[in-house]
Each structure stands twice: as C-alpha cells, then as structure tokens.
Design a protein around this motif. Structure first.
Motif, PDB file in Angstrom:
ATOM      1  N   GLU A 297       2.891 -13.828   1.189  1.00  0.00           N
ATOM      2  CA  GLU A 297       3.592 -14.852   0.811  1.00  0.00           C
ATOM      3  C   GLU A 297       4.762 -14.762   1.685  1.00  0.00           C
ATOM      4  O   GLU A 297       5.553 -14.074   2.027  1.00  0.00           O
ATOM      5  CB  GLU A 297       4.011 -14.738  -0.374  1.00  0.00           C
ATOM      6  CG  GLU A 297       2.870 -15.110  -1.567  1.00  0.00           C
ATOM      7  CD  GLU A 297       3.235 -15.247  -2.881  1.00  0.00           C
ATOM      8  OE1 GLU A 297       4.271 -16.321  -3.119  1.00  0.00           O
ATOM      9  OE2 GLU A 297       2.570 -14.933  -3.805  1.00  0.00           O
ATOM     10  N   SER A 298       4.886 -16.235   2.304  1.00  0.00           N
ATOM     11  CA  SER A 298       6.366 -16.403   3.355  1.00  0.00           C
ATOM     12  C   SER A 298       7.290 -16.068   2.668  1.00  0.00           C
ATOM     13  O   SER A 298       8.774 -15.686   3.351  1.00  0.00           O
ATOM     14  CB  SER A 298       6.077 -17.748   4.081  1.00  0.00           C
ATOM     15  OG  SER A 298       6.053 -18.738   2.968  1.00  0.00           O
ATOM     16  N   ASP A 299       7.759 -16.335   1.478  1.00  0.00           N
ATOM     17  CA  ASP A 299       9.052 -16.141   0.711  1.00  0.00           C
ATOM     18  C   ASP A 299       9.194 -14.669   0.269  1.00  0.00           C
ATOM     19  O   ASP A 299      10.111 -14.374  -0.286  1.00  0.00           O
ATOM     20  CB  ASP A 299       8.962 -17.073  -0.476  1.00  0.00           C
ATOM     21  CG  ASP A 299       8.040 -16.858  -1.565  1.00  0.00           C
ATOM     22  OD1 ASP A 299       7.034 -16.277  -1.363  1.00  0.00           O
ATOM     23  OD2 ASP A 299       8.262 -17.586  -2.547  1.00  0.00           O
ATOM     24  N   ASP A 300       8.120 -13.880   0.478  1.00  0.00           N
ATOM     25  CA  ASP A 300       8.333 -12.558   0.152  1.00  0.00           C
ATOM     26  C   ASP A 300       7.517 -11.656   1.170  1.00  0.00           C
ATOM     27  O   ASP A 300       6.422 -10.936   0.979  1.00  0.00           O
ATOM     28  CB  ASP A 300       7.789 -12.117  -1.045  1.00  0.00           C
ATOM     29  CG  ASP A 300       8.096 -10.687  -1.628  1.00  0.00           C
ATOM     30  OD1 ASP A 300       8.825  -9.979  -0.999  1.00  0.00           O
ATOM     31  OD2 ASP A 300       7.784 -10.516  -2.725  1.00  0.00           O
ATOM     32  N   PRO A 301       8.031 -11.553   2.656  1.00  0.00           N
ATOM     33  CA  PRO A 301       7.054 -11.120   3.581  1.00  0.00           C
ATOM     34  C   PRO A 301       7.045  -9.706   3.656  1.00  0.00           C
ATOM     35  O   PRO A 301       6.159  -9.237   4.381  1.00  0.00           O
ATOM     36  CB  PRO A 301       7.771 -11.573   4.927  1.00  0.00           C
ATOM     37  CG  PRO A 301       9.182 -11.971   4.365  1.00  0.00           C
ATOM     38  CD  PRO A 301       9.149 -12.446   3.029  1.00  0.00           C
ATOM     39  N   GLY A 302       7.996  -8.764   2.874  1.00  0.00           N
ATOM     40  CA  GLY A 302       7.682  -7.371   2.774  1.00  0.00           C
ATOM     41  C   GLY A 302       6.629  -6.985   2.012  1.00  0.00           C
ATOM     42  O   GLY A 302       6.345  -5.751   1.998  1.00  0.00           O
ATOM     43  N   ARG A 303       6.003  -7.708   1.198  1.00  0.00           N
ATOM     44  CA  ARG A 303       4.948  -7.400   0.240  1.00  0.00           C
ATOM     45  C   ARG A 303       3.501  -7.836   0.788  1.00  0.00           C
ATOM     46  O   ARG A 303       3.337  -9.076   0.813  1.00  0.00           O
ATOM     47  CB  ARG A 303       5.277  -7.625  -1.103  1.00  0.00           C
ATOM     48  CG  ARG A 303       6.397  -6.949  -1.556  1.00  0.00           C
ATOM     49  CD  ARG A 303       6.713  -7.406  -3.102  1.00  0.00           C
ATOM     50  NE  ARG A 303       5.526  -8.047  -4.111  1.00  0.00           N
ATOM     51  CZ  ARG A 303       5.658  -8.561  -5.165  1.00  0.00           C
ATOM     52  NH1 ARG A 303       6.645  -8.093  -5.893  1.00  0.00           N
ATOM     53  NH2 ARG A 303       4.454  -8.932  -5.738  1.00  0.00           N
ATOM     54  N   THR A 304       2.927  -6.893   1.171  1.00  0.00           N
ATOM     55  CA  THR A 304       1.288  -7.278   1.534  1.00  0.00           C
ATOM     56  C   THR A 304       0.369  -6.674   0.932  1.00  0.00           C
ATOM     57  O   THR A 304       0.517  -5.463   0.275  1.00  0.00           O
ATOM     58  CB  THR A 304       1.194  -7.245   3.092  1.00  0.00           C
ATOM     59  OG1 THR A 304       1.162  -5.663   3.405  1.00  0.00           O
ATOM     60  CG2 THR A 304       2.201  -7.828   3.851  1.00  0.00           C
ATOM     61  N   ILE A 305      -0.795  -7.348   0.748  1.00  0.00           N
ATOM     62  CA  ILE A 305      -2.065  -6.724   0.541  1.00  0.00           C
ATOM     63  C   ILE A 305      -2.972  -6.633   1.747  1.00  0.00           C
ATOM     64  O   ILE A 305      -3.037  -7.414   2.613  1.00  0.00           O
ATOM     65  CB  ILE A 305      -2.697  -7.256  -0.867  1.00  0.00           C
ATOM     66  CG1 ILE A 305      -3.010  -8.735  -0.474  1.00  0.00           C
ATOM     67  CG2 ILE A 305      -1.727  -7.227  -1.897  1.00  0.00           C
ATOM     68  CD1 ILE A 305      -3.980  -9.090  -1.709  1.00  0.00           C
ATOM     69  N   THR A 306      -3.781  -5.610   1.780  1.00  0.00           N
ATOM     70  CA  THR A 306      -4.664  -5.458   2.637  1.00  0.00           C
ATOM     71  C   THR A 306      -6.158  -5.574   2.203  1.00  0.00           C
ATOM     72  O   THR A 306      -6.313  -4.794   1.217  1.00  0.00           O
ATOM     73  CB  THR A 306      -4.575  -3.940   3.609  1.00  0.00           C
ATOM     74  OG1 THR A 306      -2.976  -3.999   3.965  1.00  0.00           O
ATOM     75  CG2 THR A 306      -5.490  -4.282   4.765  1.00  0.00           C
TER      76      THR A 306
END
Length: 68
Positions: free
Chosen positions: A36-45
C-alpha cells in the motif's frame, strides 16, 4: 553490483496523488510484491500464478461484498 531499484506500478484509476493506492512490482525471480502506498515498508510477496487466480476471482465478483 548493486540491486536495481524496485519499480512499483499502480492502477491508473488510483489517481495521481499517490496516497491510498495498492502497488505491484515484479521481482527478478518472477514473484510479485504488493504494498500500500501509505505504508510502503510492509509488502507481501506472492507468485504470479497466485496473483492471477486472485485477479480471476476479482473479475468474477467474488470480492464485491468487501467494497459495497
């Protein structure tokens, strides 16, 4: 050798502001990252196959109840 920067893509319908967008990036190993652009540090792969199955479900209306 340094890694190339991640190129994130968002839907054109997200608007130009950059906030509140879901963004996707294709990794060099063929997996896809989602954030999510407002929380760029969290990603799923996930795999491209799993993402394609999810998109098929979206197109079929399986998740419409979550946004209406």
């Amino acid at each position: 050798m340094s890694a190339s920067p991640t190129r994130w893509q968002k839907a054109q319908k997200s608007g130009g502001g950059g906030e509140n967008c879901v963004e996707l990036s294709l990794n060099s190993d063929g997996t896809v990252q989602i954030r999510e652009s407002d929380d760029p540090g969290r990603t799923i792969t996930t795999s491209r196959e799993n993402l394609a199955a999810f998109f098929d479900g979206v197109k079929a209306g399986e998740f419409d109840h979550l946004i209406s």
